[in-house]
Write an enzyme that holds these catalytic residues in place. Structure first.
Site, PDB file in Angstrom:
ATOM      1  N   ASP A   1      47.901   9.139  28.657  1.00 32.68           N
ATOM      2  CA  ASP A   1      47.805   8.640  30.025  1.00 32.68           C
ATOM      3  C   ASP A   1      48.718   9.450  30.950  1.00 32.68           C
ATOM      4  O   ASP A   1      49.615  10.181  30.490  1.00 32.68           O
ATOM      5  CB  ASP A   1      48.239   7.165  30.014  1.00 32.68           C
ATOM      6  CG  ASP A   1      47.633   6.341  31.127  1.00 32.68           C
ATOM      7  OD1 ASP A   1      47.132   6.935  32.092  1.00 32.68           O
ATOM      8  OD2 ASP A   1      47.694   5.105  31.033  1.00 32.68           O
TER       9      ASP A   1
ATOM     10  N   ASP B   1      39.826   2.729  35.577  1.00 36.42           N
ATOM     11  CA  ASP B   1      40.416   1.421  35.313  1.00 36.42           C
ATOM     12  C   ASP B   1      39.546   0.308  35.874  1.00 36.42           C
ATOM     13  O   ASP B   1      39.796  -0.871  35.626  1.00 36.42           O
ATOM     14  CB  ASP B   1      41.821   1.320  35.922  1.00 36.42           C
ATOM     15  CG  ASP B   1      42.876   1.923  35.002  1.00 36.42           C
ATOM     16  OD1 ASP B   1      42.539   2.232  33.844  1.00 36.42           O
ATOM     17  OD2 ASP B   1      44.021   2.085  35.452  1.00 36.42           O
TER      18      ASP B   1
HETATM   19  C1  DGJ Z   1      46.495   3.171  33.057  1.00 34.69           C
HETATM   20  C2  DGJ Z   1      45.289   3.259  32.187  1.00 34.69           C
HETATM   21  O1  DGJ Z   1      44.194   3.713  32.910  1.00 34.69           O
HETATM   22  C3  DGJ Z   1      45.033   1.898  31.558  1.00 34.69           C
HETATM   23  O2  DGJ Z   1      43.849   1.917  30.813  1.00 34.69           O
HETATM   24  C4  DGJ Z   1      46.214   1.538  30.722  1.00 34.69           C
HETATM   25  O3  DGJ Z   1      46.312   2.428  29.646  1.00 34.69           O
HETATM   26  C5  DGJ Z   1      47.470   1.544  31.553  1.00 34.69           C
HETATM   27  N1  DGJ Z   1      47.633   2.752  32.272  1.00 34.69           N
HETATM   28  C6  DGJ Z   1      48.668   1.313  30.690  1.00 34.69           C
HETATM   29  O4  DGJ Z   1      49.841   1.408  31.379  1.00 34.69           O
END
Ligand code: DGJ
Length: 686
Positions: free
Chosen positions: A441, A504
């Protein structure tokens, strides 16, 4: 006789050096086999204000002389000179497995600059790849201030430009705008390819999915990019793409060179669908061939509160519905309770996992699943031990206090020490635990990079290099690219990562829009999509489970819901849908994707995946507005003479490919959030 011609299955790209010594684009379009016709038109100054060099469609225009349009290359020499006068000195054919590889050599011998323009004709993929290598062969250093990968010329004007705009949780929103006199710029200045625009261009002259001319390209680069479309007052449209020259400067000492990222480009005379098929095939070729697992991810269910107990419970339920990979997301490490702690301290949090990760991994494996884990290796929290020990490892201005976003700083991956830290940290994590999958990430943009303006480039390059090194040591581990969702969706990222976390935004209806835009250029196999809870955490929209599954089954299926709240009936429905996905996933992940037209006034969304032996049709109706108005799905890409078998309208049916493509399947979906999947199997061998 033109000097340089590249031919692919259906296209020709031709260049020539004209009488004035300029390397000009002669043709980019449909295939022309008699290359003797491909000669550059004679040109001349149109007035003292409209000079030849500004009118010519140059392959790689440099700064200087009577050039006023977007330039590909700008440098400052040691004595302050900025004008360049490169001439073509020759060409080389290189052996290349991928296709014909031509290099055109240009040189400004007075100042010791070489420009090698690389072209690879990917014959079967019907695409070309271009990049440039800028070399310093002189005695003095010079500074590169702009170095695009390529400029392309389309001999038409008033075209339509298409790209994707967006923001966090609303990325990948297709938009189009009319090109006219002036420029359109899309770019990233955030260090990642970002949520706001995509490093690509699509130009068409009124094309639709199956007809019309399209010129397109995508940059293989995960960092700051810029694409500029410029319609000329002299007719024609130029498009340039490459590293963003915003806050960019790179000093080249004698003997050094800069290789720009590649751009993958193509021309289709059969609309946007053909463009997508070619780009998907290119993207899939970058990826490891294995079909992607159905995964479970803990993020939306347990957020930062991951423990051995709650993850074990989720893993058991995930296995029950058919998941093959169980991924523990954020929260398992350091003093991570929420956003402000833990990043950089990649030791297992013993309050949450008293005996380390092993008991959970064992349980997951005994359940027959693989195990995956989340990391954010480019980041550090100010309260982390790592930051206390290495405050000089972050991107920062030498004097000013650095800013945080999500309570975190960005590590300066351009520093060799940081690269070593990240490689060794992941090597250790993957060596001491049986981990098959890593979600990588990156939750904030870069900023305040300090005095060295080449750091944007160095960080992006180091990212690719570091991930490649980790994969060298752990060749069986798959790595998912995530940057707050879809902040790093580009071909550069895909050249080392194995999946994209698309967004997300897991709302199944919003996802139909996001996934449709994604599909313009990027392969379905890399498009991760999860089934999550209802109402959705972000949109607060309630959507039935079947529609949520169908939407996520359009990509590489994942489940992100809190399964411990699922009823037995929901678990049973999920089990059936996961099984159905596995039955058709080869077609979904490796087939051609078609955005079908909807002839109904009702808002049906129709999509099809096709391989010679099978097609899968997805139909969605978010809300029935006009009574029982149905639609008709006319399929694409079938053999007109073959017979196909499918279940629709409450009966098994057999029809010819011609019937399915020209007549089509009538569909009546009713109510809100109705959806259906129809599998169309070919009878007999293709
Ligand atoms: C952002 C990501 O897009 C989410 O899926 C998740 O992994 C969060 N970060 C975790 O902090």
């Amino acid at each position: 006789m033109p000097e340089f011609v590249l031919t692919t299955r259906t296209t020709t790209y031709a260049m020539a050096v004209d009488d004035a010594g300029l390397l000009r684009t002669v043709h980019w379009g449909g295939r022309i086999d008699d290359v003797s016709d491909l000669i550059p038109l004679p040109m001349w100054d149109l007035s003292t204000n409209d000079m030849y060099a500004d009118i010519a469609a140059e392959e790689y225009p440099v700064h200087g002389r009577f050039r006023y349009k977007e330039q590909c290359l700008a440098v400052t020499f040691a004595d302050g000179t900025r004008e360049m006068r490169p001439v073509v000195t020759g060409s080389t054919e290189l052996d290349d497995d991928d296709g014909r590889h031509l290099v055109l050599h240009l040189e400004d011998s007075e100042f010791g600059v070489t420009i090698d323009l690389h072209y690879v004709a990917l014959h079967d993929l019907d695409l070309i790849e271009r990049w440039a290598v800028i070399g310093n062969t002189g005695p003095e250093p010079f500074t590169i201030e702009a170095a695009a990968s390529a400029q392309f010329h389309v001999p038409f004007q008033d075209l339509t430009f298409r790209n994707m705009h967006g923001m966090w949780a609303a990325e990948l929103q297709e938009f189009s705008q009319q090109v006219s006199y002036g420029k359109i710029v899309v770019e990233s200045r955030k260090g990642v390819s970002n949520h706001n625009h995509n490093p690509s261009f699509i130009l068409d002259d009124g094309a639709d999915e199956t007809s019309g001319q399209v010129w397109f390209g995508a940059l293989k680069y995960p960092g700051n990019f810029k694409a500029v479309v410029e319609q000329s007052q002299y007719g024609g449209t130029a498009v340039q793409i490459g590293i963003n020259d915003y806050d960019f400067a790179l000093r080249l000492v004698p003997g050094q060179s800069l290789r720009t990222p590649a751009v993958v480009a193509g021309y289709s005379d059969s609309g946007l669908g053909t463009m997508s098929h070619r780009m998907h095939a290119y993207g899939r070729d970058l990826m490891r061939p294995a079909l992607r697992d159905v995964l479970y991810n803990s993020w939306e269910a347990t957020s930062f509160d991951v423990t051995t107990a709650n993850q074990t419970r989720l893993a058991q339920l995930a296995q029950r519905i058919g998941a093959e990979l169980f991924v523990v997301d954020d929260g398992w490490f350091g003093r991570r309770g929420a956003e402000a702690d833990g990043l950089g301290d990649w030791w297992v949090n013993r309050d949450k996992f008293p005996d380390g990760l092993t008991p959970l991994i064992d349980e997951v494996q005994q359940l027959g699943m693989r195990f995956g884990i989340w990391v954010e290796p480019e980041m550090v929290n100010p309260r982390a031990d790592l930051y206390r020990d290495h405050p000089d490892w972050i991107h920062r201005d030498p004097v000013r206090e650095p800013d945080t976003a999500r309570d975190q700083y960005v590590l300066n991956l351009a520093l060799p020490a940081v690269q070593e830290f990240v490689v060794e940290m992941l090597d250790d994590l993957l060596s001491t635990n049986d981990i098959s999958y890593v979600k990588w990430d990156a939750n904030r943009p870069m900023s305040q990079v300090g005095v060295d303006r080449s750091v944007w480039l160095a960080h992006a390059r180091a990212l690719i290099d570091v991930v490649a090194r980790i994969k060298d040591r752990h060749p069986d581990v798959m790595i998912e690219a995530c940057a707050s969702g879809g902040g790093r969706i580009d071909l550069g990222t895909l050249s080392v990562f194995d999946d994209f976390w698309t967004s997300d935004n897991t709302d199944a209806l919003d996802r139909l829009t996001i996934q449709r835009s994604y599909s313009l250029l990027y392969p379905i196999k890399a498009m991760r999509a999860w089934v999550t809870d209802s109402p959705n955490f972000l949109t607060q929209r309630s959507i039935p489970l079947k529609f949520r599954f169908h939407s996520a089954m359009m990509g590489t299926l994942g489940i992100g819901a809190d399964l411990s709240h699922f009823s037995d009936e929901d678990l049973e429905t999920s089990t059936q849908l996961v099984a159905q996905y596995k039955d058709v996933r080869e077609t979904i992940q490796n087939g051609d994707f078609h955005r079908l037209s909807n002839p109904s006034p009702n808002d049906y969304r129709l999509f099809q995946y096709s391989r010679p032996e099978q097609s899968v049709l997805f139909a969605f109706l978010p809300s029935s507005r006009i009574g029982r108005r149905g639609t008709r799905a006319r399929l694409r890409g079938l053999d007109p003479d073959a017979r196909y078998r499918f279940y629709a309208n409450w009966a098994w049916q057999q029809k010819s490919g011609a019937w399915l493509m020209h007549h089509g399947i009538d569909l009546w979906l009713m109510g809100d959030y109705a959806s259906e999947i129809i599998t169309v199997d070919r009878i007999g061998q293709p």
